[in-house]
Structure formats: C-alpha cells, structure tokens
Design a protein around this motif. Structure first.
Motif, PDB file in Angstrom:
ATOM      1  N   ASP A   1       0.809  -1.228   0.000  1.00  0.00           N
ATOM      2  CA  ASP A   1       0.000   0.000   0.000  1.00  0.00           C
ATOM      3  C   ASP A   1       0.837   1.270   0.000  1.00  0.00           C
ATOM      4  O   ASP A   1       0.444   2.296   0.556  1.00  0.00           O
ATOM      5  CB  ASP A   1      -0.969   0.014   1.206  1.00  0.00           C
ATOM      6  CG  ASP A   1      -1.893  -1.183   1.196  1.00  0.00           C
ATOM      7  OD1 ASP A   1      -2.234  -1.657   0.097  1.00  0.00           O
ATOM      8  OD2 ASP A   1      -2.252  -1.661   2.285  1.00  0.00           O
TER       9      ASP A   1
ATOM     10  N   ARG B   1      -5.500   0.519   8.510  1.00  0.00           N
ATOM     11  CA  ARG B   1      -4.083   0.152   8.410  1.00  0.00           C
ATOM     12  C   ARG B   1      -3.376   0.596   9.689  1.00  0.00           C
ATOM     13  O   ARG B   1      -3.697   1.653  10.241  1.00  0.00           O
ATOM     14  CB  ARG B   1      -3.436   0.838   7.196  1.00  0.00           C
ATOM     15  CG  ARG B   1      -3.990   0.323   5.882  1.00  0.00           C
ATOM     16  CD  ARG B   1      -3.404   1.096   4.694  1.00  0.00           C
ATOM     17  NE  ARG B   1      -3.950   0.601   3.434  1.00  0.00           N
ATOM     18  CZ  ARG B   1      -4.094   1.335   2.346  1.00  0.00           C
ATOM     19  NH1 ARG B   1      -3.726   2.617   2.332  1.00  0.00           N
ATOM     20  NH2 ARG B   1      -4.593   0.818   1.241  1.00  0.00           N
TER      21      ARG B   1
ATOM     22  N   GLY C   1      -4.588  -4.302  -3.735  1.00  0.00           N
ATOM     23  CA  GLY C   1      -5.559  -3.254  -4.035  1.00  0.00           C
ATOM     24  C   GLY C   1      -4.754  -2.054  -4.489  1.00  0.00           C
ATOM     25  O   GLY C   1      -4.109  -1.414  -3.670  1.00  0.00           O
ATOM     26  N   HIS C   2      -4.743  -1.803  -5.789  1.00  0.00           N
ATOM     27  CA  HIS C   2      -3.911  -0.720  -6.345  1.00  0.00           C
ATOM     28  C   HIS C   2      -4.828   0.390  -6.843  1.00  0.00           C
ATOM     29  O   HIS C   2      -5.582   0.204  -7.799  1.00  0.00           O
ATOM     30  CB  HIS C   2      -3.033  -1.258  -7.487  1.00  0.00           C
ATOM     31  CG  HIS C   2      -2.008  -2.250  -7.021  1.00  0.00           C
ATOM     32  ND1 HIS C   2      -1.091  -2.824  -7.866  1.00  0.00           N
ATOM     33  CD2 HIS C   2      -1.743  -2.744  -5.790  1.00  0.00           C
ATOM     34  CE1 HIS C   2      -0.313  -3.645  -7.161  1.00  0.00           C
ATOM     35  NE2 HIS C   2      -0.697  -3.622  -5.901  1.00  0.00           N
TER      36      HIS C   2
HETATM   37 MG    MG Z   1      -2.913  -1.650  -1.835  1.00  0.00          MG
END
Ligand code: MG
Ligand code: GDP
Ligand code: IMO
Length: 417
Positions: free
Chosen positions: A13, A301, A40-41
């Motif tokens: 991330d 996060r 997850g971009h």
């Molecule tokens: Mg990501």
C-alpha cells in the motif's frame, strides 16, 4: 527497450498503483507478475477512482496493454468484475488484457479454506480472505488448477474431482460449492472471458514481443510481505520483490531499473511485527489524513514512522536502484517527524537487519527531524536527502497527492524551493 520494475519497499500500500499508472504512458506493456486479488492498487483516470486487484494498472486512455503472468493466482470471477467496471467507461478495453494460461486459478474453495485456516491459527495472520495462501499451497503441493484447464472439459472435471477429494479428506468436511456447481461456475467464467475478448497468451509466446518493446513490471504487496524474505509467517504467499519477474521469463539482470515505492511513513495491514508502529494520537491522525484504510478489505491500516533499517533491508533483498517517495503531503504541517535510524535487537544496535527474525525483536532507535508545511519545502528536501544518505538509494520521483499527475522529479522539486 526499457524494462522497469516497480515494487513496494515496505508492507504494501505504498502507492504502487498510482506510480505505475503515472509511468504507464511511457510503456507498451504493464505486467503483473505475482500475487492475486489480495492486492488493491488505487489509480485515478481524471477524477474517477479505480481500485485494481488483479488488473495491471494500465492507463485506459493510452493504448498500453496489460499482461497477467504465470506467477499470479487469479480469481477469475473477480477479474471479470474489474473488467466490467472498466468496460462501462472504456468499451472494448478487455481485449487489451492478456492472461498467461500457466497462471493458477483461485477457486471459491480456496477462499473458504483461507477463512477456515485463519480460524484454526492460534495467532491469525490477518489475511485478506482472498484465498491466496491456499491457492499457492495447492500450486506447490501439485493440487492447483491452471487457467489452460478451463479449455479442456474432461481435464477440468478430473482436476476438480481430485482437488475436492484432497480438500475433503484434509478438512473432513464438505465445502459450500459442490464439484458440479464449480464446473458450471468455471465454464460460465470462461465463456464470459471469451465474450469480453480477453487474450490467452503465454510468456513463451510473448518472448520476442516483450524483448522488442518497453515493459513495466508492477509488483504487488511489498518486500516485507514477501514469502521468502518478509516477516514470516506474517507474510503473503507470493513473490513481492523484483525476482518475481522470472515468472514472465525475465531475469532481474534484464531490468534497467527497479524502483521501490516508499511511503514517507509506514503502514501495515494484518498481524506481524511492526517496529515503528505508533499507537498514539499521531498514528490516528495520520490514518485519517492519509485515508489509511485497506483498498481490498477496508480494514484500518496500522501506522508508524519511517523505518530506515527496513528500507536498507528492502534495498538489498530486492536490488532497488531508485526510490519513488509517496504521501509526504500527509505529514505536511507536523512540527516534527520521527525517523527510525537503527534497531536495538536484544541489546545490539543494528542499522541493517540480517534476517527477518530481527524484525520480531527490534526496538526502534529514533532521530527527530523538522517537519514541513508543504512538500515543496527545504525541510522535505532535507528529509529526502536524509533517506538517500542513510539507504544509499536516490529518490528520483516524488508523489504528492493521489492523482496521477501529482508527481514530480527530484529536480522539479528542487527548482520549486
Ligand atoms: Mg494496496
Ligand atoms: P498500492 O497497493 O501500493 O497501489 O497502494 P494503495 O492504492 O493500496 O494505497 C495507496 C493510497 O494512497 C491510495 O488511496 C492512493 O490513492 C493514495 N496515494 C498514492 N500516492 C499518494 C500521495 O502521494 N499522496 C496522497 N495523499 N495519497 C496518495
Ligand atoms: P498491495 O499490492 C497490504 C497482507 C494481509 C496479511 C498478509 C497475508 O495492495 O500493496 P494474504 O491475503 O495475502 O494471504 O494476506 O498480507 N497483504 C497486504 N497488505 N497490501 C497488500 O497488497 C497486501 N496483500 C496482502 O493484510 O497481513
């Protein structure tokens, strides 16, 4: 022709999607070489946000193509969902994506198994639940399903029966989806891929094409989540470093550059060691400002300060030749910024962890530097220079916002100060 790999230098991330999307204008092919829908971009096309889990972060407006390599584990249902989202705005875009038939399929059984295993673990890893570990486990234990099997009905049935039998015996339970249902499901997905005109082409077939044109390799996760060299067992199951390009038929020696994407602070999703974790108010503040919630699971996060020993380790493990720094703007306005310069590992001061075990025992040793009001400021340049001196890797690009164009070179930054 140019070959560039972009990998995460921390625990994922870092902004790889944005960085790849920015560079994609200069590359004919964007290649994902490992991982699956655990990634997850986030990218922006104009003002519109997209989150790619499986699709390489091509710029849909430009005529580049995407390749999903054999090192990946592909949830075909998820892939089709992503394609459909893009198709709404860019009709026909699916034909610009190519799948290596040697890549493995993530089955609904793998996702069920992922959750089962997490429940069985004394200390859960905090996986994304996307079936990644079980799919790679099946690959290694020879019970996996490769994409090419979708085109052979007899083989597909045979493989599904074998896989189901193994899983049933292992767990002594039935799974939610039966063999017959799985067969119909997969045949439907294959038909859908064909309808969308997605291409199936192996890296062998692509050998000449890839060598005669520009290729950008898009890493997933980050060096410290790598199966071999991350903070095992709190890692993912794929190759997160540049060596993963071997699954597309490349040697790292063929790469002109390996960029490590580095967030100006550190984040981590899921369990495992995190030496610079900041559990105070500042951590919460950075989470809100940096919108640090998982792009795949929406989980909070974990937040911490920049960790130089971890970056030195990432440089050596992944052969980084340059850094792209992201999210320095999230720290704008702080009076002071802490940086971990070394670890105290059981009373021994270490600037460079020798093994991933050191991360479990490390106590951070901090230095404090002055903050900056905006990233175009002498103090941010000093922060960058400090990172460069301490890691021996130059920061070539600076990302200062989520949008594709919010990026500048080191020289541009200096000129603006
Ligand atoms: Mg990501
Ligand atoms: P990836 O997995 O490495 O591609 O990163 P993610 O997309 O999961 O997370 C990065 C988040 O930060 C996304 O929401 C991006 O839109 C955002 N982002 C990327 N670069 C920057 C930046 O320089 N500044 C800010 N404020 N946000 C950024
Ligand atoms: P991108 O590419 C951050 C983490 C999970 C968990 C561990 C294992 O967006 O940077 P898995 O589902 O892979 O078995 O989970 O790895 N993880 C990520 N963390 N970014 C990612 O991808 C991640 N992919 C997996 O949170 O701790």
């Amino acid at each position: 022709m140019k070959k560039l790999a972009v990998v995460g230098a921390q625990w994922g991330d870092e902004g790889k999607g944005k960085v790849v999307n920015y560079f994609s204008r200069d590359f004919e092919w964007i290649v994902r070489f490992s991982g699956g829908a655990n990634a997850g971009h986030t990218i922006y096309v104009g003002d519109k946000k997209y989150v790619n889990h499986l699709l390489p972060s091509i710029n849909p407006v430009i005529d580049s193509k995407g390749f999903l390599g054999a090192g990946m584990v592909i949830d075909v249902g998820q892939l089709i969902e992503e394609l459909k989202i893009l198709e709404r705005e860019f009709p026909g875009i699916s034909s610009r994506f190519y799948l290596d038939p040697e890549a493995f399929i993530v089955l609904p059984w793998h996702k069920e198994e992922d959750l089962l295993l997490e429940r069985m673990r004394k200390v859960p890893i905090g996986t994304t639940g996307r079936g990644i570990g079980p799919a790679y486990t099946d690959k290694a234990s020879r019970e996996g399903l490769k994409l090419f099997v979708l085109f052979d009905e007899v083989l597909l049935r045979e493989r599904l029966e074998t896989i189901y039998h193994m899983k049933r015996s292992k767990y002594n339970r039935d799974f939610a989806v039966s063999i017959e249902e799985m067969l119909v499901y997969l045949q439907g997905l294959r038909a859908e891929l064909e309808r969308l005109s997605v291409n199936f082409t192996s890296a062998v077939d692509m050998y000449r094409v890839f060598r005669s044109t520009s290729v950008l390799f898009e890493g997933a996760q980050g060096v410290l989540l790598d199966l071999d060299f991350g903070t095992y067992p709190f890692v993912t199951s794929g190759a997160c470093m540049a060596h993963g390009v071997s699954s597309v038929g490349f040697s790292t020696f063929e790469l002109d550059s390996v960029y490590g994407v580095l967030k100006a602070y550190t984040t981590r999703v899921g369990a495992g060691p995190f030496p610079t974790e900041e559990l105070s108010e500042v951590g919460g503040l950075l989470r809100e400002r940096g919108k640090e919630f998982g792009a795949t699971t929406g989980r909070e996060r974990r937040i911490g300060w920049l960790d130089l020993p971890a970056l030195r380790y990432a440089k050596i493990r992944s052969g980084l030749t340059g850094f792209v720094i992201t999210k320095g703007d999230v720290l704008n306005g702080l009076d002071e910024v802490k940086v971990c310069v070394a670890y105290d590992v059981d009373g021994v001061v270490k600037e460079l962890p020798s093994t991933s075990y050191d991360f479990f025992r490390a106590k951070p040793i901090y230095e404090t530097v002055s903050g900056w009001p905006v990233t175009d400021h002498i103090n941010f340049l000093k922060y960058m220079t400090f990172i460069e001196r301490e890691t021996g890797v130059e920061i070539d690009y600076i990302s200062y916002g989520p949008k594709t164009e919010e990026m500048k070179t080191r020289n541009d930054l200096i000129m603006n100060i």
